[in-house]
Scaffold this motif. Sequence first.
Motif, PDB file in Angstrom:
ATOM      1  N   ASP A   1      -5.096  -3.819  -0.815  1.00 30.81           N
ATOM      2  CA  ASP A   1      -4.939  -5.109  -0.302  1.00 30.81           C
ATOM      3  C   ASP A   1      -6.126  -5.546   0.360  1.00 30.81           C
ATOM      4  OD1 ASP A   1      -3.595  -7.251   0.487  1.00 30.81           O
ATOM      5  OD2 ASP A   1      -1.854  -6.280   1.869  1.00 30.81           O
ATOM      6  N   GLU A   2      -6.285  -6.997   0.609  1.00 30.07           N
ATOM      7  CA  GLU A   2      -7.591  -7.455   1.196  1.00 30.07           C
ATOM      8  C   GLU A   2      -8.695  -6.979   0.507  1.00 30.07           C
ATOM      9  OE1 GLU A   2      -6.845  -9.659   3.516  1.00 30.07           O
ATOM     10  OE2 GLU A   2      -5.117  -9.293   4.416  1.00 30.07           O
TER      11      GLU A   2
ATOM     12  N   SER B   1       2.017  -9.120  -0.376  1.00 31.59           N
ATOM     13  CA  SER B   1       1.866  -7.792   0.217  1.00 31.59           C
ATOM     14  C   SER B   1       3.514  -7.094   0.288  1.00 31.59           C
ATOM     15  CB  SER B   1       1.278  -7.507   1.640  1.00 31.59           C
ATOM     16  OG  SER B   1       0.071  -7.835   1.800  1.00 31.59           O
TER      17      SER B   1
ATOM     18  N   ASN C   1      -5.147  -0.805   2.911  1.00 35.52           N
ATOM     19  CA  ASN C   1      -5.736  -2.237   3.225  1.00 35.52           C
ATOM     20  C   ASN C   1      -7.238  -2.093   3.422  1.00 35.52           C
ATOM     21  OD1 ASN C   1      -6.661  -4.456   5.232  1.00 35.52           O
ATOM     22  ND2 ASN C   1      -4.579  -4.918   5.316  1.00 35.52           N
ATOM     23  N   CYS C   2      -7.877  -2.792   2.665  1.00 31.06           N
ATOM     24  CA  CYS C   2      -9.296  -2.572   2.522  1.00 31.06           C
ATOM     25  C   CYS C   2     -10.064  -2.650   4.145  1.00 31.06           C
ATOM     26  CB  CYS C   2     -10.171  -3.422   1.556  1.00 31.06           C
ATOM     27  SG  CYS C   2      -9.471  -2.869  -0.038  1.00 31.06           S
ATOM     28  N   THR C   3      -9.356  -3.387   4.830  1.00 30.99           N
ATOM     29  CA  THR C   3     -10.353  -3.982   6.190  1.00 30.99           C
ATOM     30  C   THR C   3     -10.345  -2.547   7.106  1.00 30.99           C
ATOM     31  OG1 THR C   3      -8.161  -4.846   7.050  1.00 30.99           O
ATOM     32  CG2 THR C   3      -9.592  -6.262   6.290  1.00 30.99           C
ATOM     33  N   SER C   4      -9.247  -1.690   6.638  1.00 31.69           N
ATOM     34  CA  SER C   4      -9.197  -0.578   7.533  1.00 31.69           C
ATOM     35  C   SER C   4     -10.353   0.489   7.221  1.00 31.69           C
ATOM     36  CB  SER C   4      -7.822   0.204   7.384  1.00 31.69           C
ATOM     37  OG  SER C   4      -7.534   0.450   6.279  1.00 31.69           O
TER      38      SER C   4
END
Length: 511
Positions: free
Chosen positions: A239-240, A156, A184-187
């Motif tokens: 990301d992720e 990152s 960030n794909c987790t968000s």
Amino acid sequence: MPSIAGCSSSIMAVKSDEISRSNGETTPQKRRLRSNADLVMHESPISSPLKRKSPRRCVDSSPNTPTNGIEKLEKKCKSPVKKELSNNLSEKPNWNPRDVKQVSVVKEVLHVSTAPSSAVCREDEQKRVFDFCKACIEQEKAGSLYVCGCPGTGKSLSMEKVKQCLVDWAKEAGFQPPDVLTMNCTSLPKTSEIFKKVMEKNQPGKKINGSTSPLQHLQNLYSQQQKSLGSKMMLIIADELDYLITKDRAVLYDLFMLTTFPFSRCILIGVANAIDLADRFLPRLKSLNCKPMVITFRAYSKDQILRILQERLLAVPHTVFHPHAMELCARKVAAASGDMRKALCVCRSAIEILEAELRESTSILTSDKELSQQKTAPACIKTHENDIVRIDHMAVALSKAFRSPTVDTIQSLPQHQQMILCAAVKFFRGGKKDTTVGELNKSYMEICKSTIIPPVGILEFLSMCRVLGDQGLLKLGQSRDDKLKRVTLKVDEADITFALQGVRVFRNCLQ
């Protein structure tokens, strides 16, 4: 016979020649070798991050040629060699761990959330990512890139540095800087929301019909030629990325397929920890004609972790860690995972252990007024010498971070059994793989003498060796004479050293 004056003049000439060489003057052969090295370096338009940049390249470069962004990145990432860093650390004055401000500054420098000024030890990976994005902008062609690696390997951070350098390069080279979307794909509340984010960045304020999804709108947009010929490229850093893996995996495939449309302007960089993600999905992506280029970030080595720690601590005007303590941290983290974030957490934990030790020593000194008055000066000198984080502090911090059954077993042993293991480690450092119980007992007796601890008798010593053998720490051979039984270590010497390094009794024995 030559005259004395002639001999002296020839001697003076030889000395002057040696002095001139020592002052940096080189022979013509050395000049030719250096010029050849410069020619080799000049063959590549972008120098390797580990090679020295020749001043001649700066002279030969055309003034109209735009500066390469990754070269600026490399200049920022350039750091002194390890020898210079260690010299700077040794020249700094010791810090005062009782000063709250100094402690907070050091902890902030070593915090995971504190982004360093440069991503060192990742110049090659950054260069490959930058070259890929640069080629896409120059050719106005979409493309996809998959960046993978274990956690804490600088993925990152490297993407952030490449993004900044790419925008700066595009401005200097006369290209339109790309629109940048970092997420960030987790968000994301839902995995399909990623297409809505892309659409909002591509066409801000654009409203679509309720019957058309954001994905369909993007597919229609990239299927036809743009009205504005000078439309910007778009850099998407996801990301992720492994968070997008659903049961049907449609979102992941659709995202990469956006780069295959004839008028697509997307440069997609997917970042994930899963190294095997590319192996699992590349065959399908290849069949869809959207196979991404793969760049793997390897785990940090011991030297790389040590260099990154030293680079961060250059911002602190004091010596905080003993060099051996930092090397122990780098070795253990590199052997365990190579996770730089873990190394930073261990260093912060070691500082907290030093703080607790100083608080404990202060309370002991102040509890007895008579002793404190008699030993005020020696105590101050001792604490001043021990104000830096030592190897025993780091060993305790590492034991908390990397708990293993073997280390826990060794640390829970009685003191004399620990001394037997310490004696075995010290004995086997000479290259021997096994010894007899009698020889091991001699080494044990030497440690007891150096630590002023009364040794046990030979029968009790044999009994303790059998106990260590039952626990899987030692292996005892067969013999009629107990003293002639062969003894072998069944655990790694590093585990014993690591487990006992924090105990003051064994500190000198294990060094």
